[in-house]
Design an enzyme around this catalytic site. Structure first.
Site, mmCIF file in Angstrom:
data_model
loop_
_atom_site.group_PDB
_atom_site.id
_atom_site.type_symbol
_atom_site.label_atom_id
_atom_site.label_comp_id
_atom_site.label_asym_id
_atom_site.label_seq_id
_atom_site.Cartn_x
_atom_site.Cartn_y
_atom_site.Cartn_z
ATOM 1 N N ASP A 72 -13.224 5.812 2.438
ATOM 2 C CA ASP A 72 -11.718 5.911 2.688
ATOM 3 C C ASP A 72 -11.462 7.460 3.098
ATOM 4 O O ASP A 72 -11.344 8.095 2.383
ATOM 5 C CB ASP A 72 -11.055 5.354 1.581
ATOM 6 C CG ASP A 72 -9.435 5.251 1.839
ATOM 7 O OD1 ASP A 72 -9.049 6.052 3.032
ATOM 8 O OD2 ASP A 72 -8.641 4.834 0.994
ATOM 9 N N ASP A 124 0.801 -1.117 0.085
ATOM 10 C CA ASP A 124 -0.105 -0.018 -0.032
ATOM 11 C C ASP A 124 0.851 1.069 0.108
ATOM 12 O O ASP A 124 1.349 1.497 1.137
ATOM 13 C CB ASP A 124 -1.015 -0.042 1.225
ATOM 14 C CG ASP A 124 -1.677 1.234 1.343
ATOM 15 O OD1 ASP A 124 -1.592 2.086 0.440
ATOM 16 O OD2 ASP A 124 -2.144 1.618 2.452
ATOM 17 N N LYS A 166 2.573 11.569 -3.555
ATOM 18 C CA LYS A 166 1.582 10.675 -4.174
ATOM 19 C C LYS A 166 0.650 11.474 -4.939
ATOM 20 O O LYS A 166 -0.184 11.403 -6.068
ATOM 21 C CB LYS A 166 0.760 9.642 -3.161
ATOM 22 C CG LYS A 166 -0.367 8.840 -4.029
ATOM 23 C CD LYS A 166 -0.625 7.780 -3.076
ATOM 24 C CE LYS A 166 -1.835 7.045 -3.570
ATOM 25 N NZ LYS A 166 -2.284 5.804 -2.482
ATOM 26 N N GLU A 177 -7.283 0.779 -4.737
ATOM 27 C CA GLU A 177 -7.361 0.650 -3.221
ATOM 28 C C GLU A 177 -8.761 0.255 -2.847
ATOM 29 O O GLU A 177 -8.617 -0.720 -2.094
ATOM 30 C CB GLU A 177 -7.151 1.994 -2.804
ATOM 31 C CG GLU A 177 -5.480 2.377 -2.746
ATOM 32 C CD GLU A 177 -5.042 3.904 -2.521
ATOM 33 O OE1 GLU A 177 -5.895 4.551 -2.166
ATOM 34 O OE2 GLU A 177 -3.863 4.048 -2.943
#
Ligand code: AMP
Length: 589
Positions: free
Chosen positions: A179, A10, A72, A156
């Site tokens: 999330d 992850d 990211k 994800e």
């Protein structure tokens, strides 16, 4: 050394995790300090020395221009394309987002190799569902720079759903993955189709997360100071750290003390914060997440009632307020069975395990791929454990003898989805003895149980004698080749109508045989007492359909009903006669 080993990674905005399937179980690997979560932070020392993780994060305050975080948000985007302006300049540091990510991945690879005591060169890496091709390609490139070949880039939310075991929910089931992390919020609606999750819609905000709540709490805390202070970057880091810690504690406590001794060298700070106060500050941010949820549902053209499960991912979902708002918005209890910080990583590990074969057995053994049952009267399939039952499991039914004088029953254990026994596969057979008696007097209980290793035990018990007959079938009950399962299911769909007609026909035929036998026995006894014409006509109508080539189930059922009707008077008469005779006997006539 195991060359098939594949890491699950992850690669998060704030934290990254790595794991592997070990002895059939997905596990996350810890670094030398016992930490499973590595901050996604890279520090480029002026002497060219690069540090990653917790050590790099410590440099954030002291050497902020050379400390890279949240890369990211930049990966796979052209300069200026991201809606986020970092406080560092990658060109000055002589690097790129892919290279920074490669440093994080190298670090994770090292953590794994140290922990496993061997080299690894393959990985499954997760990315947000909304990542475009360029962002995915750049992530893949980063892995290559780190010496990892990518077996799969996994979304994800799909990873999270795998970690929650939702791949077992079945076809057309829909899942919402909420999330809420440190810096980003994502909501995804997934649907299971042909055994894989499809992303129906995604929504979210790349600038919304637990950090916003920390910042609001910092503002609040500072407003409680009883002295005036100038801005100070080093002090700000201490305020933020204290606020974040307080926020976490307020997830499990009603109030918390925030103490910062000599925060500016001369003043100390002390205040009590109630959970309700934090919730008031957090509410606007949580409300924004709910708006995105509504949007995602709207885009997927679904209502909350259409969802089968709502799962929570990301550290911020530990806040009771978040859970409450999600519960209210989705009108359902969210599934909290997994650790929200580790669900995505665990899903990546599971996917890696499936691809490497390390989890194949576990996945296959999880559910029965096809129905299991036995042959019953008329050559029909009687299902005892339906297809897709989770193992271990147990189920049973009672059976009786079809004809008088029968002394045993042949139990044929069958597997398949067809209505007729002959079209299914026979896994085994066993003869069960019982004392002979009239039709329908034997009582044989048949129980199927499948243990966690996929071994099917068939136990047949004659309830009259208590005698058990046991048949054990090795894991053919669950371990069936995918292509054969598919073949069987396709055949059952293709022949569904004919099969169903044949089942109804067989059941009606058994009913006919029962009725005709009763009529044949009763008619000679009643003589002229009833109008036997109608009964004879109805009987021959049934016989005619039975003898016809065409198995017309509907016509046979109708003829049976007529015969049943006209024999009512016969039955009543026979009962009356029997009672009269009994009475006569009693009176000695
Ligand atoms: P993630 O990006 O999933 O690692 O989530 C990190 C975010 O979760 C940070 O904003 C943390 O402050 C927050 N977080 C972690 N644990 C808790 C907790 N127990 N209560 C509230 N927020 C938490």
């Amino acid at each position: 050394m195991d060359n098939n080993l594949i890491l699950g990674i992850d690669l998060g905005t704030t934290n990254s995790l790595v794991g592997v399937v070990d002895a059939g179980f997905p596990i996350l690997l810890a670094d030398k300090n016992g930490e499973r979560s590595t901050p996604s932070v890279v520090h480029y020392g002026s002497g060219g020395h690069i540090t990653v993780g917790t050590a790099a994060r410590r440099q954030q305050v002291l050497d902020s221009a050379r400390t890279v975080f949240s890369v990211k948000r930049l990966i796979g985007r052209r300069p200026g394309e991201s809606d986020w302006e970092p406080p560092y300049d990658l060109r000055v540091l002589g690097t790129t987002p892919s290279k920074v990510s490669a440093e994080i991945l190298k670090h994770l690879k090292q953590v794994a190799e140290d922990s496993l005591g061997q080299n690894v060169s393959r990985a499954v890496i997760t990315v947000p569902a909304f990542f475009n091709d360029a962002q995915r390609a750049a992530t893949k490139h980063a892995a290559e720079l780190a010496g990892l070949s990518v077996d799969r880039i996994l979304a994800e939310p799909t990873a999270a759903a795998l970690a929650y075991g939702l791949d077992q929910l079945g076809e057309r089931k829909r899942v919402a993955v909420y999330d809420f992390g440190g810096g980003t919020f994502d909501i995804s609606i997934l649907e299971m189709r042909d055994g894989v999750f499809q992303v129906l819609s995604t929504a979210g905000d790349t600038q919304l997360g637990g950090d916003d709540i920390d910042a609001a709490l910092v503002r609040y805390l500072k407003s409680k100071r009883d002295w005036t202070a100038a801005e100070d970057v080093a002090q700000d880091a201490a305020w933020t750290e204290a606020a974040e810690r307080a926020k976490r504690q307020l997830s499990t406590h009603d109030s918390v003390e925030v103490i910062l001794p000599f925060i500016d060298g001369s003043h100390s700070f002390h205040v009590v914060v109630e959970r309700a106060e934090l919730e008031q500050m957090a509410r606007p941010f949580v409300d924004r997440t709910i708006k995105h949820c509504q949007r995602a549902l709207h885009d997927a053209k679904l209502n909350v009632e259409d969802l089968d499960e709502v799962i929570l991912v990301g550290g911020s979902t530990r806040m009771p307020l978040v859970r409450q708002r999600v519960r209210d918005a989705f009108k359902t209890e969210p599934n909290l069975s997994q650790n929200p910080d580790e669900a995505v990583a665990k899903g990546a590990v599971i996917q890696a395990g499936i691809l490497s074969g390390a989890l194949r057995q576990m996945i296959l053994l999880d559910v029965t791929p096809l129905s299991l049952g036995i042959e019953t009267f008329g050559g029909l399939m009687n299902i005892i454990i339906p297809r897709n039952s989770t193992i271990p499991c147990k189920a049973g039914e009672m059976f009786t003898n079809a004809v008088a004088g029968q002394e045993s029953m042949l139990i044929r254990v069958l597997q398949g989805e067809r209505e007729l026994a002959k079209d299914n596969w026979e896994l085994g057979r066993v003869e069960v003895p019982f004392p002979s008696g009239a039709k329908g007097t034997a009582r044989v209980g048949v129980q199927f149980s499948i243990d966690a290793d996929g071994i099917l035990s068939v136990l047949a018990r004659d309830t009259a004698t208590g005698k058990d007959t046991v048949l054990e079938i090795q894991n053919t009950a669950v371990d069936v080749d995918d292509s054969r399962v598919e073949e069987m299911i396709n055949a059952s769909v293709e022949h569904a109508l004919d099969d169903m007609n044949e089942r109804i026909w067989t059941e009606a035929k058994m009913k006919s045989e029962e009725l005709l036998a009763a009529v044949d026995e009763a008619l000679p006894l009643v003589g002229d007492a009833v109008d036997t014409g109608a009964i004879r006509r109805a009987s021959s109508a049934v016989r005619e359909i039975l003898e016809a080539e065409l198995h017309d189930a509907t016509a046979l059922k109708r003829a049976n009903a007529t015969l049943d009707d006209v024999t009512q008077s016969l039955a009543v008469l026979l009962v009356e006669r029997a009672m009269e005779e009994a009475l006569d006997r009693k009176l000695g006539l």
